[in-house]
Every structure is written in C-alpha cells, then in structure tokens.
Write an enzyme that holds these catalytic residues in place. Structure first.
Site, mmCIF file in Angstrom:
data_model
loop_
_atom_site.group_PDB
_atom_site.id
_atom_site.type_symbol
_atom_site.label_atom_id
_atom_site.label_comp_id
_atom_site.label_asym_id
_atom_site.label_seq_id
_atom_site.Cartn_x
_atom_site.Cartn_y
_atom_site.Cartn_z
ATOM 1 C CB VAL A 71 -2.304 -3.971 16.687
ATOM 2 C CG1 VAL A 71 -3.753 -3.938 16.283
ATOM 3 C CG2 VAL A 71 -2.084 -3.052 17.874
ATOM 4 C CG ASN B 126 -0.201 -0.047 2.497
ATOM 5 O OD1 ASN B 126 0.518 0.884 2.844
ATOM 6 N ND2 ASN B 126 -0.342 -1.139 3.234
ATOM 7 C CE LYS C 162 -7.813 -4.000 13.885
ATOM 8 N NZ LYS C 162 -6.630 -4.119 13.050
ATOM 9 C CG ASP D 40 -5.201 -7.343 13.519
ATOM 10 O OD1 ASP D 40 -4.408 -6.691 14.228
ATOM 11 O OD2 ASP D 40 -6.211 -6.849 12.988
ATOM 12 C CG ASP E 165 -6.182 -5.474 6.309
ATOM 13 O OD1 ASP E 165 -5.596 -5.526 7.401
ATOM 14 O OD2 ASP E 165 -6.815 -4.473 5.920
ATOM 15 C CE LYS F 1 7.936 -11.673 -15.102
ATOM 16 N NZ LYS F 1 8.594 -11.042 -16.233
HETATM 17 N N1 CTP Z 1 -3.044 -3.721 12.145
HETATM 18 C C1 CTP Z 1 -2.190 -4.752 12.456
HETATM 19 N N2 CTP Z 1 -2.182 -5.892 11.699
HETATM 20 C C2 CTP Z 1 -3.004 -6.032 10.643
HETATM 21 C C3 CTP Z 1 -3.884 -4.959 10.301
HETATM 22 C C4 CTP Z 1 -3.878 -3.827 11.068
HETATM 23 O O1 CTP Z 1 -1.438 -4.643 13.419
HETATM 24 N N3 CTP Z 1 -2.982 -7.146 9.914
HETATM 25 C C5 CTP Z 1 -3.062 -2.530 13.006
HETATM 26 C C6 CTP Z 1 -2.569 -1.254 12.360
HETATM 27 O O2 CTP Z 1 -1.178 -1.080 12.585
HETATM 28 C C7 CTP Z 1 -3.384 -0.193 13.091
HETATM 29 C C8 CTP Z 1 -4.691 -0.909 13.404
HETATM 30 O O3 CTP Z 1 -4.412 -2.286 13.343
HETATM 31 O O4 CTP Z 1 -2.827 0.182 14.316
HETATM 32 C C9 CTP Z 1 -5.821 -0.566 12.507
HETATM 33 O O5 CTP Z 1 -5.440 -0.822 11.158
HETATM 34 P P1 CTP Z 1 -6.509 -0.821 9.990
HETATM 35 O O6 CTP Z 1 -5.830 -1.207 8.723
HETATM 36 O O7 CTP Z 1 -7.270 0.450 10.027
HETATM 37 O O8 CTP Z 1 -7.455 -1.977 10.546
HETATM 38 P P2 CTP Z 1 -8.120 -3.158 9.841
HETATM 39 O O9 CTP Z 1 -8.220 -4.267 10.829
HETATM 40 O O10 CTP Z 1 -7.419 -3.470 8.565
HETATM 41 O O11 CTP Z 1 -9.587 -2.590 9.576
HETATM 42 P P3 CTP Z 1 -10.385 -2.271 8.236
HETATM 43 O O12 CTP Z 1 -9.598 -2.782 7.070
HETATM 44 O O13 CTP Z 1 -11.660 -3.020 8.439
HETATM 45 O O14 CTP Z 1 -10.592 -0.798 8.251
#
Ligand code: CTP
Length: 419
Positions: A317, A216, A350, A315, A285, A295
């Site tokens: 966090v 991203n 979370k 995830d 995600d 490749k």
């Molecule tokens: N985060 C993480 N690991 C992941 C996704 C997110 O640690 N796989 C953490 C990010 O560092 C941030 C928080 O979670 O502190 C929120 O990230 P965000 O991308 O907004 O959350 P998502 O769970 O991806 O929510 P959504 O895509 O539904 O908005």
C-alpha cells in the site's frame, strides 16, 4: 436474516438431487424456503423430500387450484426476498432471457421484483453453446446474479464447466446478495457506477522451501465482502487475493496471487484508471531471506536449535501512496492494543486517506470470524461501524469511503478552479 423468504425454483437437471441439502443449509441459516418444482425436476427429486426439509408445501403447477388459493403465483413472486433457481438448466435460462412464462418457475421470474440468483447446471458443451452464453450475458445485463457453474466431472461422463455450485457456495451467494440489497444506498453519493475499484484481500504466503511457507490467519472474508459491496453499487471491481478458500463474488474480476511480491506486481499492473484502492490484505511483513530449492531436512541440522533469517517484504500500500498519480486509498489495520492510536499513526505514516481498524484481541471479530466491528478514521474524524456480519460492515465501509472520495474530488476540483 430471520424472516427472509427464499423462493427456490428447481428445474430439471441431475443436480436437482442436491437441492434437499441446499434447502437444509438455507433453513438452518434462518431463511424460510419455499420450493417450486418444474415438471422435469420431479424426475430428479421428490416433492415429499423437499416438503420435509423445508417444512413448506412444495409448489409445482400454475394449475394447482388448491395451492393457488393459499398462495397464488403472483403472491409467491411478491413474497420472495430472493428468487433462487438451482439448478438452472439451459432451457430455463433461455426462457428467462426471452420473457417466456409458461410454467410456475418462469412465471414467478416474470412477476417478481426480488433479486434473482441462478445456479446454472448442464453438460459442458451445452454451457459453452453460443445461445446459452448469449442468454446468460443478457440475464447478467438484466441484473440477474449468477453463481457458478463449477468445473469438474459431470454426470454425463464428460469433464468441464457445467457442474452446479455446491450447496454451501450457493448459500454464500444468497447471503451476499441479501446483505447487499438490505443495505442499498439511499444517497446518490453511495452509488458507484463508473468507479474503478481495486481490492487486495487475504493473506500472502512467503515460501521457505518447496513444502513450507510463512503466512497468517486472514480468511479473506472482509476483503471479499468489500469487493462484493463495491460491485453491488455498480463499480468495476478487481480483487487481488492471496490464497483463500472463498468463492469469487458475482461480477468481480479476481486475480489470485501467492507472495507479497506477486501482490505488489499485480496491484501496480492494475492501477491504471483506478479510483479507489481498498488494501484489505493481511500482507506478510517478512519473508525467509533464503528460498531453498529442496526441502530442508531435519536430519541435516547440526543442533536441536535452528533459526530462520527473515527480511522485510515490500509494503504494497505504501508503494501506491508514494505515487504522484495515486487513487484514493483505504488501508486496514488489525491491532491488539492502543487500537485507535496505532491506527491514527499508521494512517499518517502510510499516507492513507482512510484507515479502517479493528481490535483483533476481541475473538468475536476479525480474522477468521463471520462478523466484524470497525472504526473508520479519516481527516475529518472517526466513524464507528457497529458489530455486524462482514457483508454489512463492508457495505458501510464502501459507502463511507465513496462519500469521502466524492468529497475529496470536489475539493480537488474547487482548489483547481481557484488556483
Ligand atoms: N500492507 C501492505 N503491504 C505490507 C504490509 C501491510 O500493503 N507489506 C497494508 C495492509 O494491506 C493494510 C495496511 O498496510 O492496508 C496496514 O497493514 P498492517 O499489517 O497493519 O501494517 P504494518 O505496516 O504491518 O504495521 P505493524 O506491523 O507495525 O502493525
């Protein structure tokens, strides 16, 4: 930043040839730059060039009566918001470390109360030399900030660590130091000596095949600024970063990772003794379900259409909030609609202590920009942090979070004593 004055000491190393460009970049960023040359530096760069790019009279000697009359060396020391020495040779580093003040540059160092930033540059053996390393350690203990040096080809034909940081890297360090001192905490809760901080930053990258990946647009700037702000308050900071092109903030221990899995592993390896986690990273995600060793060839596809199967990543966090013995956790969210509501839900879902949210549908802030504007949401309410440079926003985020951490520790302690 306007009206801030940088006194730039230039000492006698070949890297002095880069200083007109450094002055140009600093002045075009809005700083006033007063160049001060040592005698040796004059062998590498002319004062006429520096005068032309800075628009200032270049200072060279303690014994220039005319110049001392207009601005004496003590006034120069007082006038500076930041004293930068670039290049800083082994000799000037030794002088600074030992209190020798025998020319204009070393006298300014002795007399200034401004923060000091050095960009060392020298032959790689000289940089490795025990006394130079001892002197640099001493200066770091004295509160001097160091940027670089970089590794690579040297003017002397050798290869190693000793090249002066590039002008843009020095400008970044200048911005960081000035943002930090402009926001020094006034309340004791804001200081963080002895606090151990973990920060995740940047994007993660999920490989599809040896040449392709999903990622991203996160630049990592906000996370790096959070790490720098915590370090400036005296915290011990570990920064776990996905692939970004940013310089490591001085004094921060950086660990580079690529994938979400790697970030997850490094975070858990470094949680021991961690007081506060800032999860700033924009973690992917999803990742490709299959990692191809070779490749993927377009010619091997049977149809024009091709689909990619994805699976969820871990995830990071949430894996920490689930722990029994967890640090205080500050999560981040970038939202495009129903910003505050999504952020509140995410904080609860979370199990974050704090969530910091920004509206990325606003193109002037967030991902790739230098500024940000956020809302910090916690149990007791919301804190609006207005539009400002990411360094300034970071300082507020860190200050507020440290105050909330202190409050939560006090309430845990008092619950403990009554229970
Ligand atoms: N985060 C993480 N690991 C992941 C996704 C997110 O640690 N796989 C953490 C990010 O560092 C941030 C928080 O979670 O502190 C929120 O990230 P965000 O991308 O907004 O959350 P998502 O769970 O991806 O929510 P959504 O895509 O539904 O908005």
């Amino acid at each position: 930043m306007a009206n801030q004055t940088i006194v730039l000491g230039i000492t006698g190393g070949i890297a002095a040839y880069k200083t007109p460009e450094l002055v140009r970049q600093l002045t075009s960023s809005g700083y006033r730059v007063i160049p001060v040359l040592t005698e040796a530096a004059e062998n590498f760069v002319t004062s006429d060039t520096l005068a032309a790019v800075s628009g200032e009279r270049v200072r060279k000697s303690l014994w220039d009566v005319e110049a001392e009359r207009s601005m004496g060396h003590i006034e120069l020391a007082r006038a500076s918001d930041l004293f930068v020495v670039a290049p800083a040779t082994a000799n000037v580093i030794a002088k600074f470390a030992h209190g020798v003040a025998d020319d204009l540059v070393s006298t300014i160092y002795a007399a200034t109360q401004a923060p000091v930033l050095l960009a060392p540059a020298m032959n790689q053996q000289m940089f490795k030399h025990g006394p130079t390393q001892r002197n640099l350690r001493q200066l770091t203990e004295d509160g001097v900030r160091i940027v670089g040096p970089n590794s690579g080809d040297q003017a002397c034909g050798e290869v190693g660590v000793g090249r002066m940081s590039e002008p843009h890297e020095i400008v970044t360090a200048v911005r960081t130091v000035l943002a930090q001192i402009g926001n020094r905490p006034t309340n004791p809760e804001g200081t963080a000596t002895g606090v151990r901080v973990l920060v995740t930053a940047g994007p993660t990258r999920e490989r599809l095949d040896p040449v392709r990946y999903l990622t991203n647009a996160s630049s990592g700037r906000q996370g790096f600024a959070v790490a720098a702000a915590a370090q400036a308050k005296g915290a011990e900071v570990i920064l776990i970063s996905g692939p970004v092109s940013l310089d490591t903030p001085p004094g921060v221990h950086r660990i580079d990772v690529e994938s979400t899995d790697e970030m997850h592993e490094r975070v858990h390896e470094n949680l021991d003794g961690c007081d506060i986690l800032f999860a700033v990273a924009a973690v992917a995600d999803f990742r490709p379900k299959t990692l191809h060793d070779a490749k993927i060839k377009k010619s091997a596809q049977e149809s024009e259409e091709w689909s990619l199967e994805l699976e969820a990543t871990v995830d990071v966090v949430t894996s920490v909030t689930k722990l029994e013995n967890r640090p205080f956790i500050v999560g981040f969210a970038a939202e495009t609609n129903d910003v505050l509501q999504h952020a509140r839900d995410k904080r609860v879902r979370k199990r974050l202590d704090v969530i910091v949210v920004n509206d990325v549908s606003d193109k002037s802030i967030g991902f790739d920009s230098l500024e940000n504007k956020v809302t910090l949401i916690h149990d007791g309410g919301d804190v609006e942090i207005p539009f400002a440079a990411k360094e300034v926003v970071a300082e507020r985020i860190v200050s507020e979070s440290l105050s909330l951490l202190a409050r939560s520790e006090r309430s845990t302690a008092s619950n403990g004593s009554t229970g």
